[in-house]
Motif scaffolding. Structure first.
Motif, PDB file in Angstrom:
ATOM      1  N   GLU A  13     -18.098 -11.983 -23.924  1.00  0.00           N
ATOM      2  CA  GLU A  13     -18.298 -13.391 -23.594  1.00  0.00           C
ATOM      3  C   GLU A  13     -17.234 -14.262 -24.251  1.00  0.00           C
ATOM      4  OE1 GLU A  13     -20.330 -16.456 -21.574  1.00  0.00           O
ATOM      5  OE2 GLU A  13     -20.392 -14.265 -21.416  1.00  0.00           O
ATOM      6  N   ASN A  14     -16.854 -13.918 -25.487  1.00  0.00           N
ATOM      7  CA  ASN A  14     -15.798 -14.678 -26.165  1.00  0.00           C
ATOM      8  C   ASN A  14     -14.473 -14.555 -25.424  1.00  0.00           C
ATOM      9  OD1 ASN A  14     -17.543 -15.534 -28.160  1.00  0.00           O
ATOM     10  ND2 ASN A  14     -17.023 -13.879 -29.568  1.00  0.00           N
ATOM     11  N   GLN A  15     -14.152 -13.338 -24.974  1.00  0.00           N
ATOM     12  CA  GLN A  15     -12.900 -13.150 -24.233  1.00  0.00           C
ATOM     13  C   GLN A  15     -12.928 -13.930 -22.916  1.00  0.00           C
ATOM     14  OE1 GLN A  15     -10.148 -11.706 -25.364  1.00  0.00           O
ATOM     15  NE2 GLN A  15     -11.254 -11.366 -27.283  1.00  0.00           N
ATOM     16  N   ARG A  16     -14.074 -13.965 -22.277  1.00  0.00           N
ATOM     17  CA  ARG A  16     -14.187 -14.751 -21.048  1.00  0.00           C
ATOM     18  C   ARG A  16     -13.983 -16.238 -21.333  1.00  0.00           C
ATOM     19  NH1 ARG A  16     -19.527 -11.926 -18.228  1.00  0.00           N
ATOM     20  NH2 ARG A  16     -18.464 -10.040 -17.463  1.00  0.00           N
ATOM     21  N   LEU A  17     -14.586 -16.705 -22.432  1.00  0.00           N
ATOM     22  CA  LEU A  17     -14.419 -18.117 -22.783  1.00  0.00           C
ATOM     23  C   LEU A  17     -12.973 -18.426 -23.142  1.00  0.00           C
ATOM     24  CD1 LEU A  17     -17.646 -18.701 -24.924  1.00  0.00           C
ATOM     25  CD2 LEU A  17     -17.208 -19.471 -22.585  1.00  0.00           C
ATOM     26  N   ILE A  18     -12.328 -17.499 -23.863  1.00  0.00           N
ATOM     27  CA  ILE A  18     -10.917 -17.702 -24.225  1.00  0.00           C
ATOM     28  C   ILE A  18     -10.066 -17.769 -22.963  1.00  0.00           C
ATOM     29  CG2 ILE A  18      -8.930 -16.608 -25.328  1.00  0.00           C
ATOM     30  CD1 ILE A  18     -10.859 -15.550 -27.472  1.00  0.00           C
ATOM     31  N   ALA A  19     -10.360 -16.856 -22.016  1.00  0.00           N
ATOM     32  CA  ALA A  19      -9.600 -16.864 -20.755  1.00  0.00           C
ATOM     33  C   ALA A  19      -9.811 -18.174 -19.998  1.00  0.00           C
ATOM     34  CB  ALA A  19     -10.020 -15.674 -19.901  1.00  0.00           C
TER      35      ALA A  19
END
Length: 641
Positions: A421-427
């Motif tokens: 989820e963090n990687q999705r938010l960063i993207a």
């Protein structure tokens, strides 16, 4: 528990000690009482001997009084004293004490003395007193004298018998005292023996047992020789020794078990730390899933595994990464409905554990079983309490997932979900940032290049029309305008490229701002100064970049529109950050700018960048009075550098 309350009273040590004390005290008191009785009897017998001996003296003194009468009633007094003494000897006197021993021979001898006194001695003495005739009186006196030796002999015999009796009692007294001494010694010895037998011995054995046990001799046991309190205590000691020995025998196993459990917990914690550290790194989602699956399979000794991501809109589950799974199975299950297999069903039903596929319904098809796997464990991947996928572990041998392992895998599944989820938010944040920069780029192009190209387009159309009309003079007028428009568009392109390529070197905002002002002065010939004051902390890098872009945009507007001869830039970096840019150019009417709204692209770009900083942005201008822009970033909105 008080063991003495469970013992019969006859078996209690306290009862035996009490009874022994009572018996010894009774015997001692009896012996002492008997010696006192003998002493009292000896004292009474001694007084009787004295009284009996005094009878002899009184007999002779009575004879003298009869032979030589004196005035008064001395004979009668002597007779009364004699009778009183005989009465005391016969009846005794407990107060003095005075009494004759109660033996037959002494009583018979006493009767003889009394008979002799009453029948002869007293009678003859009374006759002597009663006769007035000297001759008869002499005869009576001779009779008294003739009876006196026999009477004295009887008295002597009485005294002898009493003395013999007293000698026997004295012997008994000495024997009793001697017996009392020996009895005291025997009682002391018996008491010491009983104390040793009942108390000292058991206590000594108890101490010896405790000493041996303190030296790790756990085989020591105490003999149970009595049924009293010490017997109960010895039994309790033996039970304790049995328990200690049993605990000691199992201690090594328990220590090994605890050590193994601690090692497992340490392994679990190290695994959690290792995977958490990996998941916290800057990895792509596929790389995160692959690294996670590889580490989990190593920790659980799994032969295969998959990580599947849920498409909640379509209800599909996609295999993101896999390991140890055949390509045939991947081809068949790379995208399936979430209820078509166990791995997909876990996203809605929770954890699925299969110990042995052979124990399940054989009529239902399981691809994992067809691949040769015996056991399966599927766990959810969660982010913010929402299921976003699942990961599975496949085992070729029967495998039971323990409670500690289950909790560990649940936690790691949540960690993986949070990382995804963090990687999705960063993207998304990067995409949003790129979108914003593209918007600013489009606005810059529209404000500069697009307007310049529009001007050039009009001039080219006019040039074509002049050529058709062969109007050379108009062509000469249009050509310089085309050259000037092309040059201005070229400068705008260079400025835009310069602005969008701007990067901070070592987060030094002050030096970069000075460079921007210096380049502006070289390129335009406009006198420009910058004044920086304050000792506040540095702004965060992203805030520094936005401040630098606003300064560049402000100077660009001065170059294009202000026709200024001097520009002053002031920066105050204290608790708040304040930047002002003032020029002495033509200025403009603020009301007309407000009517245009967003059509003035340069001003709108500066407003948007100020909004990104959460800073206050203001513009003050009037015709022929120059323009001042101000940026105010409050302390509460500053980010830590």
């Amino acid at each position: 528990m008080d063991s003495s309350k469970q013992l019969p009273i006859g078996k209690r040590l306290t009862f035996r000690i009490l009874m022994t004390t009572v018996v010894g005290l009774a015997l001692t008191l009896a012996a002492i009482g008997y010696t006192l009785l003998l002493s009292w009897q000896l004292e009474g017998g001694g007084a009787a001997i004295n009284e009996a001996g005094s009878l002899r003296m009184r007999s002779y003194r009575l004879a003298m009084v009869l032979e030589h009468p004196q005035k008064g009633n001395s004979v009668i007094q002597e007779l009364q004293e004699f009778n009183r003494t005989l009465s005391d000897l016969e009846h005794g006197d407990a107060k003095r004490p005075l009494f004759l021993p109660q033996t037959t021979s002494i009583r018979e001898q006493m009767k003889k003395v009394q008979q002799d006194w009453h029948q002869h001695i007293q009678v003859n003495a009374q006759k002597v007193v009663a006769q007035t005739d000297p001759q008869l009186k002499q005869i009576a006196l001779e009779d008294y004298a003739a009876q006196l030796p026999g009477f004295v002999k009887n008295i002597n015999q009485l005294v002898s018998l009493v003395e013999v009796e007293l000698e026997e009692k004295t012997t008994w007294l000495r024997l009793c005292q001697t017996a009392l001494i020996f009895m005291s010694l025997a009682a002391s010895i018996a008491l010491l023996y009983l104390l040793y037998l009942w108390i000292v011995g058991p206590v000594t054995r108890m101490q010896a047992g405790i000493a041996r046990m303190s030296k790790d001799d756990l085989s020591v046991r105490l003999p149970i020789e009595t049924e009293d309190e010490f017997g109960v205590l010895a039994q309790a000691f033996n039970q304790m020794a049995d328990h200690v020995q049993t605990v000691h025998r199992t201690l090594e196993d328990r220590v090994s078990e605890k050590t193994a459990k601690l090692q497992a917990q340490n392994h679990e914690i190290s695994t959690m730390y290792e995977i958490a550290a990996f998941l916290s790194g800057p990895h792509a989602i596929e790389e995160l899933c692959r690294g996670f699956l590889h580490r989990i399979m190593q920790r659980m000794n799994a032969d295969g595994g998959t990580v599947r991501i849920l498409d909640s809109d379509k209800g599909n589950v996609h295999i993101t990464v896999h390991e140890g799974i055949s390509e045939k199975m991947i081809e068949e299950e790379h995208c399936i409905k979430k209820d078509d297999c166990l791995c997909g069903a876990a996203t809605s039903k929770g954890i699925i554990l299969v110990r042995d596929f052979r124990l399940l319904d054989q009529q239902k098809r399981y691809r994992c079983q067809e691949e040769g796997y015996i056991s399966l464990a599927v766990f959810q991947i969660q982010a913010r309490d929402q299921v976003i996928g699942s990961f599975s572990l496949h085992f070729s041998q029967e495998r039971v997932v323990k409670g500690e392992e289950r909790r560990l895998l649940e936690i790691l599944g949540k960690n993986l979900g949070s990382s995804i989820e963090n990687q999705r938010l960063i993207a998304r944040e990067k995409e949003f940032a790129v979108s914003q920069e593209r918007n600013l780029l489009a606005q810059g192009l529209h404000d500069s290049i697009a307007q310049g190209l529009n001007f050039l387009n009009l001039q080219v159309q006019m040039l074509e029309d002049s050529l058709k009309r062969n109007d050379v003079e108009e062509i000469h007028d249009i050509t310089p305008l085309l050259r000037a428009g092309i040059q201005e568009s070229y400068e705008d392109v260079r400025e835009l490229l310069l602005n969008f390529r701007t990067r901070l070197q070592d987060s030094n905002l002050e030096s970069e701002m000075r460079n921007v002002v210096s380049k502006f002065q070289r390129q335009t010939g406009v006198h420009a100064t910058i004044e920086i004051s304050g000792d506040g902390a540095q702004l965060a890098p992203e805030q520094q970049l936005q401040v630098l872009f606003i300064l560049q945009e402000a100077l660009s507007n001065v170059r294009k529109h202000a026709q200024a001869s001097e520009v002053k830039v002031k920066v105050a970096n204290d608790r708040d950050f304040v930047m002002t840019v003032h020029d002495d150019g033509a200025g403009f009417d603020m009301s007309k700018v407000a009517q245009k709204g967003d059509s003035h692209v340069g001003l709108r770009i500066m407003h948007e960048r100020a909004e990104r900083l959460a800073a206050q942005f203001s513009i003050e201008s009037s015709v022929d009075q120059g323009t001042t822009i101000a940026l105010h970033l409050k302390r509460a909105e500053r980010l830590v550098a």
